[in-house]
Scaffold this motif. Structure first.
Motif, PDB file in Angstrom:
ATOM      1  N   ILE A  26     101.711  14.304  51.356  1.00  0.00           N
ATOM      2  CA  ILE A  26     100.453  14.415  51.806  1.00  0.00           C
ATOM      3  C   ILE A  26     100.286  13.575  53.128  1.00  0.00           C
ATOM      4  CG2 ILE A  26      97.997  14.124  51.091  1.00  0.00           C
ATOM      5  CD1 ILE A  26      98.612  14.435  48.208  1.00  0.00           C
ATOM      6  N   GLN A  31     101.516  14.464  62.180  1.00  0.00           N
ATOM      7  CA  GLN A  31     101.473  15.812  62.221  1.00  0.00           C
ATOM      8  C   GLN A  31     102.907  16.239  62.023  1.00  0.00           C
ATOM      9  OE1 GLN A  31      99.897  17.670  65.712  1.00  0.00           O
ATOM     10  NE2 GLN A  31      97.704  16.995  65.302  1.00  0.00           N
ATOM     11  N   ILE A  45     101.413  20.982  60.159  1.00  0.00           N
ATOM     12  CA  ILE A  45     100.480  20.229  59.054  1.00  0.00           C
ATOM     13  C   ILE A  45      99.750  19.051  59.513  1.00  0.00           C
ATOM     14  CG2 ILE A  45     100.733  19.505  56.349  1.00  0.00           C
ATOM     15  CD1 ILE A  45     101.546  22.426  57.088  1.00  0.00           C
ATOM     16  N   LYS A  46      98.640  18.942  59.038  1.00  0.00           N
ATOM     17  CA  LYS A  46      97.764  17.519  59.766  1.00  0.00           C
ATOM     18  C   LYS A  46      97.356  16.768  58.633  1.00  0.00           C
ATOM     19  CE  LYS A  46      96.222  20.379  63.541  1.00  0.00           C
ATOM     20  NZ  LYS A  46      95.235  20.953  64.243  1.00  0.00           N
ATOM     21  N   GLU A  47      96.691  15.882  58.753  1.00  0.00           N
ATOM     22  CA  GLU A  47      96.291  14.619  57.999  1.00  0.00           C
ATOM     23  C   GLU A  47      95.352  15.255  57.029  1.00  0.00           C
ATOM     24  OE1 GLU A  47      93.244  11.058  58.653  1.00  0.00           O
ATOM     25  OE2 GLU A  47      94.364  11.260  60.066  1.00  0.00           O
ATOM     26  N   ASN A  48      95.997  14.698  55.488  1.00  0.00           N
ATOM     27  CA  ASN A  48      95.146  14.972  54.373  1.00  0.00           C
ATOM     28  C   ASN A  48      95.433  16.418  53.833  1.00  0.00           C
ATOM     29  OD1 ASN A  48      93.848  12.572  54.265  1.00  0.00           O
ATOM     30  ND2 ASN A  48      92.216  13.342  55.387  1.00  0.00           N
ATOM     31  N   GLU A  49      96.588  17.129  54.515  1.00  0.00           N
ATOM     32  CA  GLU A  49      97.439  18.264  53.844  1.00  0.00           C
ATOM     33  C   GLU A  49      98.396  17.941  53.474  1.00  0.00           C
ATOM     34  OE1 GLU A  49      95.383  21.450  57.195  1.00  0.00           O
ATOM     35  OE2 GLU A  49      97.279  20.746  57.423  1.00  0.00           O
ATOM     36  N   ILE A  50      98.917  18.782  52.585  1.00  0.00           N
ATOM     37  CA  ILE A  50     100.063  18.699  51.604  1.00  0.00           C
ATOM     38  C   ILE A  50     101.384  19.851  52.197  1.00  0.00           C
ATOM     39  CG2 ILE A  50      99.512  20.397  49.948  1.00  0.00           C
ATOM     40  CD1 ILE A  50     100.987  18.374  47.980  1.00  0.00           C
ATOM     41  N   PHE A  51     102.530  19.615  52.318  1.00  0.00           N
ATOM     42  CA  PHE A  51     103.613  20.305  52.454  1.00  0.00           C
ATOM     43  C   PHE A  51     104.651  20.238  51.753  1.00  0.00           C
ATOM     44  CE2 PHE A  51     104.544  16.788  55.137  1.00  0.00           C
ATOM     45  CZ  PHE A  51     105.857  16.667  55.589  1.00  0.00           C
ATOM     46  N   ASP A  53     105.262  21.770  48.833  1.00  0.00           N
ATOM     47  CA  ASP A  53     104.918  21.921  47.474  1.00  0.00           C
ATOM     48  C   ASP A  53     105.504  23.377  46.862  1.00  0.00           C
ATOM     49  OD1 ASP A  53     102.811  22.543  49.770  1.00  0.00           O
ATOM     50  OD2 ASP A  53     101.649  23.364  48.197  1.00  0.00           O
TER      51      ASP A  53
END
Length: 122
Positions: A26, A31, A45-51, A53
């Motif tokens: 997260i 980025q 993918i930016k702030e407060n996003e999950i990758f 997963d």
């Protein structure tokens, strides 16, 4: 959830295609660029996003490459923590996520087939 923080410098490879999934992330700041096997940017993918997963939840190898687009920090979410969180998720949300993940995986497979076809025609 244990709040282990990890830091990457611009250009650092976070994971590559074919890697085993040990964690998702997260983003706190920064980025991350996601690239296909063809090197095509498929997302930022930016702030407060999950990758990361999808591979963890489905138990599949990584199907894309993740690279720090700028200096980035993220919370590490271990595969076990992610799977434990999924146990408490309502069935309808699990079904939606699984369906979406499988469609993404199918799209990656189609891209791989196109890549193979292009190389065989060259």
């Amino acid at each position: 959830m244990n709040k282990d923080i990890i830091y990457w410098k611009r250009g650092d490879v976070i994971y590559d295609i074919g890697d085993n999934p040990e964690a998702a992330f997260i983003i706190n700041s920064g980025q991350v660029e996601i690239k296909s096997s063809e090197g095509i940017k498929v997302g930022i993918i930016k702030e407060n996003e999950i990758f990361g997963d999808k591979a963890c939840i489905l138990g599949l190898k990584r199907s894309v490459k993740a690279i720090a687009f700028i200096d980035t920090s993220a919370i590490v979410v271990s595969r076990n923590v992610l799977l434990d969180a999924m146990k408490d998720t309502p069935l309808i949300i699990k079904a939606i996520l699984r369906s979406t993940y499988l469609r993404l995986d199918g799209a990656n497979l189609i891209n791989e087939k196109i890549k193979d076809l292009k190389s065989s025609l060259s």
